[in-house]
Motif scaffolding. Structure first.
Motif, PDB file in Angstrom:
ATOM      1  N   SER A 186       0.811  -1.221   0.000  1.00  0.00           N
ATOM      2  CA  SER A 186       0.000   0.000   0.000  1.00  0.00           C
ATOM      3  C   SER A 186       0.841   1.265   0.000  1.00  0.00           C
ATOM      4  CB  SER A 186      -0.951  -0.007   1.201  1.00  0.00           C
ATOM      5  OG  SER A 186      -0.246  -0.249   2.403  1.00  0.00           O
ATOM      6  N   TYR A 187       1.995   1.235   0.626  1.00  0.00           N
ATOM      7  CA  TYR A 187       2.896   2.399   0.615  1.00  0.00           C
ATOM      8  C   TYR A 187       3.405   2.675  -0.794  1.00  0.00           C
ATOM      9  CZ  TYR A 187       7.645   4.424   0.823  1.00  0.00           C
ATOM     10  OH  TYR A 187       8.792   5.144   0.582  1.00  0.00           O
ATOM     11  N   GLY A 188       3.979   1.652  -1.411  1.00  0.00           N
ATOM     12  CA  GLY A 188       4.514   1.831  -2.755  1.00  0.00           C
ATOM     13  C   GLY A 188       3.456   2.239  -3.757  1.00  0.00           C
ATOM     14  N   LYS A 189       2.286   1.631  -3.646  1.00  0.00           N
ATOM     15  CA  LYS A 189       1.203   1.951  -4.589  1.00  0.00           C
ATOM     16  C   LYS A 189       0.678   3.367  -4.370  1.00  0.00           C
ATOM     17  CE  LYS A 189      -0.016  -2.899  -5.118  1.00  0.00           C
ATOM     18  NZ  LYS A 189      -0.931  -4.007  -4.746  1.00  0.00           N
ATOM     19  N   ALA A 190       0.705   3.835  -3.120  1.00  0.00           N
ATOM     20  CA  ALA A 190       0.293   5.223  -2.852  1.00  0.00           C
ATOM     21  C   ALA A 190       1.258   6.192  -3.518  1.00  0.00           C
ATOM     22  CB  ALA A 190       0.241   5.472  -1.343  1.00  0.00           C
ATOM     23  N   GLY A 191       2.560   5.882  -3.427  1.00  0.00           N
ATOM     24  CA  GLY A 191       3.557   6.728  -4.073  1.00  0.00           C
ATOM     25  C   GLY A 191       3.469   6.677  -5.584  1.00  0.00           C
ATOM     26  N   LEU A 192       3.240   5.465  -6.113  1.00  0.00           N
ATOM     27  CA  LEU A 192       3.082   5.308  -7.561  1.00  0.00           C
ATOM     28  C   LEU A 192       1.904   6.149  -8.052  1.00  0.00           C
ATOM     29  CD1 LEU A 192       3.628   3.913 -10.299  1.00  0.00           C
ATOM     30  CD2 LEU A 192       2.110   2.058  -9.527  1.00  0.00           C
ATOM     31  N   SER A 209       7.375   1.150 -14.701  1.00  0.00           N
ATOM     32  CA  SER A 209       6.925   1.020 -13.316  1.00  0.00           C
ATOM     33  C   SER A 209       7.313  -0.365 -12.842  1.00  0.00           C
ATOM     34  CB  SER A 209       5.401   1.196 -13.211  1.00  0.00           C
ATOM     35  OG  SER A 209       5.017   2.494 -13.622  1.00  0.00           O
ATOM     36  N   VAL A 210       8.235  -0.446 -11.892  1.00  0.00           N
ATOM     37  CA  VAL A 210       8.761  -1.738 -11.451  1.00  0.00           C
ATOM     38  C   VAL A 210       8.653  -1.854  -9.929  1.00  0.00           C
ATOM     39  CG1 VAL A 210      10.313  -1.911 -13.416  1.00  0.00           C
ATOM     40  CG2 VAL A 210      11.123  -0.844 -11.312  1.00  0.00           C
ATOM     41  N   THR A 211       8.541  -3.084  -9.447  1.00  0.00           N
ATOM     42  CA  THR A 211       8.276  -3.293  -8.020  1.00  0.00           C
ATOM     43  C   THR A 211       9.355  -4.117  -7.323  1.00  0.00           C
ATOM     44  OG1 THR A 211       7.016  -5.335  -8.344  1.00  0.00           O
ATOM     45  CG2 THR A 211       5.799  -3.264  -8.484  1.00  0.00           C
ATOM     46  N   VAL A 212       9.354  -3.979  -6.002  1.00  0.00           N
ATOM     47  CA  VAL A 212      10.179  -4.799  -5.126  1.00  0.00           C
ATOM     48  C   VAL A 212       9.298  -5.184  -3.932  1.00  0.00           C
ATOM     49  CG1 VAL A 212      11.072  -2.843  -3.798  1.00  0.00           C
ATOM     50  CG2 VAL A 212      12.395  -4.970  -3.894  1.00  0.00           C
ATOM     51  N   GLU A 213       9.496  -6.364  -3.385  1.00  0.00           N
ATOM     52  CA  GLU A 213       8.699  -6.791  -2.238  1.00  0.00           C
ATOM     53  C   GLU A 213       9.165  -6.082  -0.966  1.00  0.00           C
ATOM     54  OE1 GLU A 213       5.962  -8.683  -2.537  1.00  0.00           O
ATOM     55  OE2 GLU A 213       6.420  -8.547  -4.681  1.00  0.00           O
ATOM     56  N   ARG A 214       8.229  -5.867  -0.050  1.00  0.00           N
ATOM     57  CA  ARG A 214       8.559  -5.244   1.223  1.00  0.00           C
ATOM     58  C   ARG A 214       9.592  -6.086   1.975  1.00  0.00           C
ATOM     59  NH1 ARG A 214       3.829  -4.928   2.910  1.00  0.00           N
ATOM     60  NH2 ARG A 214       3.791  -6.914   4.023  1.00  0.00           N
ATOM     61  N   ASN A 215      10.561  -5.407   2.611  1.00  0.00           N
ATOM     62  CA  ASN A 215      11.633  -6.042   3.390  1.00  0.00           C
ATOM     63  C   ASN A 215      12.513  -6.958   2.536  1.00  0.00           C
ATOM     64  OD1 ASN A 215      11.027  -4.759   5.797  1.00  0.00           O
ATOM     65  ND2 ASN A 215       9.692  -6.394   6.545  1.00  0.00           N
ATOM     66  N   SER A 216      12.579  -6.666   1.228  1.00  0.00           N
ATOM     67  CA  SER A 216      13.433  -7.443   0.321  1.00  0.00           C
ATOM     68  C   SER A 216      14.434  -6.511  -0.363  1.00  0.00           C
ATOM     69  CB  SER A 216      12.585  -8.138  -0.754  1.00  0.00           C
ATOM     70  OG  SER A 216      13.410  -8.688  -1.768  1.00  0.00           O
ATOM     71  N   VAL A 217      15.609  -7.054  -0.702  1.00  0.00           N
ATOM     72  CA  VAL A 217      16.601  -6.284  -1.469  1.00  0.00           C
ATOM     73  C   VAL A 217      16.903  -6.977  -2.795  1.00  0.00           C
ATOM     74  CG1 VAL A 217      17.646  -5.168   0.528  1.00  0.00           C
ATOM     75  CG2 VAL A 217      18.490  -7.418  -0.202  1.00  0.00           C
ATOM     76  N   SER A 238      10.129   3.286  -1.746  1.00  0.00           N
ATOM     77  CA  SER A 238      10.405   2.074  -1.002  1.00  0.00           C
ATOM     78  C   SER A 238      11.210   2.436   0.242  1.00  0.00           C
ATOM     79  CB  SER A 238      11.162   1.065  -1.882  1.00  0.00           C
ATOM     80  OG  SER A 238      11.199  -0.211  -1.281  1.00  0.00           O
ATOM     81  N   ALA A 239      11.644   1.422   1.011  1.00  0.00           N
ATOM     82  CA  ALA A 239      12.455   1.661   2.203  1.00  0.00           C
ATOM     83  C   ALA A 239      13.929   1.711   1.819  1.00  0.00           C
ATOM     84  CB  ALA A 239      12.189   0.578   3.235  1.00  0.00           C
TER      85      ALA A 239
END
Length: 386
Positions: A186-192, A209-217, A238-239
């Protein structure tokens, strides 16, 4: 011999009613959760462990810097402030459990400084069920602002405000080919959504538009897509761990475009993760520049942090400090007979309040707080410049 009773039945009923009323009043006073004659317990749920731990730790540090100073001066209306923190690891399920424990086990009066969009969203059902105020969540997501929630009081600007500021800057300098790297939650999608809206205002679309999973590098796949699209700039939502991983790997592959981040990334943590690779990375901010004592609130922040033994200033602890400052002002306005409803009313009475160079404003149908934004750049040695 007729003897009149020494106490009439009517008088007895009146006395009994008066005693009951006094008992009820005393019970009501004593029943306000988390409040005693000498203390107010305030809860925080935020990451203290895991890849986003620095965000929670720094937020807590700023809150405590202000609370400690308030307590040293006698508290608020004669009560000291006690912060009770629970670690949610920046995971929604843990956040829901943490806020439930704060409410039901720790018996806190109110909440402050949660960290993250998915975690705060997961806590909202428990917050609403308890009717407990949350002040200063460290998130700018629109889903926590619309529809209006009377229990949530924001101190920072929204992600829509931040992404508009970034896109405005990029378009002003002629950069229009912009990619988005965002966390798949929800954080990333809000920013997107914020970036997409800002680009649409200028008749533009994301180059990728590319994604990464939460708490993942694990950024190998999203980086490949970005390099294929060859954007002039990448806006990251992201974080700090994943953002740093993407920047480092992109630079290693000779990508020469610019990187922009929103404030939630954790500016200090990102700069430390990047090291020498960080020079030139831009981050939008929602609090005043904490390194230069150019305003009263920054001078106060620096003084309180120093008194608490912290000389490493940063944006996240500055945000925690400001959330605590807003919270205590709401408490002060709520008065000696402290209730949750009184805190809400006290906060809503803050109209265009100047906290020392930073304006906060609330009302019965407006809990936005501020729309302040700024842009900063990581310079040499990890130092920030405006």
């Amino acid at each position: 011999m007729n003897v009149k009773p020494w106490f009439s039945y009517s008088a007895m009923l009146q006395t009994f009613a008066a005693v009951c009323a006094l008992a009820a009043a005393g019970a009501a006073q004593a029943a306000e959760v988390g409040v005693t004659d000498t203390e107010v317990r305030i809860g925080q749920f935020a990451a203290q462990t895991g890849p986003a731990a620095e965000l929670g730790k720094r937020m807590q540090m700023g809150i405590l810097a202000h609370f400690n100073a308030v307590n040293a001066a006698g508290g608020v209306n004669g009560r000291t402030l006690k912060l009770v923190s629970r670690d949610d690891g920046y995971e929604p399920e843990k956040a829901a459990a943490a806020v439930k424990a704060l409410i039901e086990e720790d018996k806190v009066f109110a909440l402050i400084g949660s960290v993250g969009t998915p975690t705060t969203l997961a806590a909202v059902p428990a917050i609403n069920a308890a009717g407990i105020p949350l002040v200063g969540p460290f998130t700018g997501a629109q889903a926590l602002r619309e529809p209006f929630n009377r229990n949530l009081f924001h101190v920072r600007a929204s992600y829509f405000d931040e992404t508009e500021r970034i896109v405005q800057h990029l378009s002003t300098v002629g950069i229009t080919k912009i990619a988005v790297f965002y966390q798949n939650d929800s954080y990333g999608k809000a920013g997107l959504e914020g970036v997409t809206r800002a680009l649409a205002k200028r008749n533009l679309k994301p180059a990728a538009s590319v994604t990464v999973e939460r708490n993942s590098v694990d950024v190998t796949a999203p980086l490949a897509e970005i390099l294929k699209a060859a954007p002039e700039a990448v806006i990251q939502i992201s974080a700090y761990k994943s953002c740093a991983a993407l920047i480092k790997q992109a630079r290693a592959k000779a990508y020469g475009g610019q990187f922009f981040n929103v404030s939630f990334v954790g500016s200090k943590a990102l700069a430390e993760e990047l090291g020498d690779t960080g020079a030139g990375v831009t981050i939008s901010q929602v609090v005043p520049f904490p390194y230069t004592p150019s305003s009263a609130i920054v001078r106060e922040y620096q003084q309180r942090m120093t008194e608490a033994g912290h000389k490493d200033f940063d944006f996240s602890s500055m945000e925690g400090f400001m959330a605590a400052k807003v919270f205590t002002e709401g408490l002060r306005r709520a008065g000696k007979t402290l209730t949750r409803e009184g805190l809400v009313t006290g906060l809503e009475s803050m109209r265009e309040v100047n906290l020392g160079g930073f304006i906060v404003s609330y009302g019965p149908k407006n809990h936005e707080g501020s729309r302040y934004t700024d842009l900063t750049i990581i310079g040499r040695g990890g130092r920030f410049v405006r």
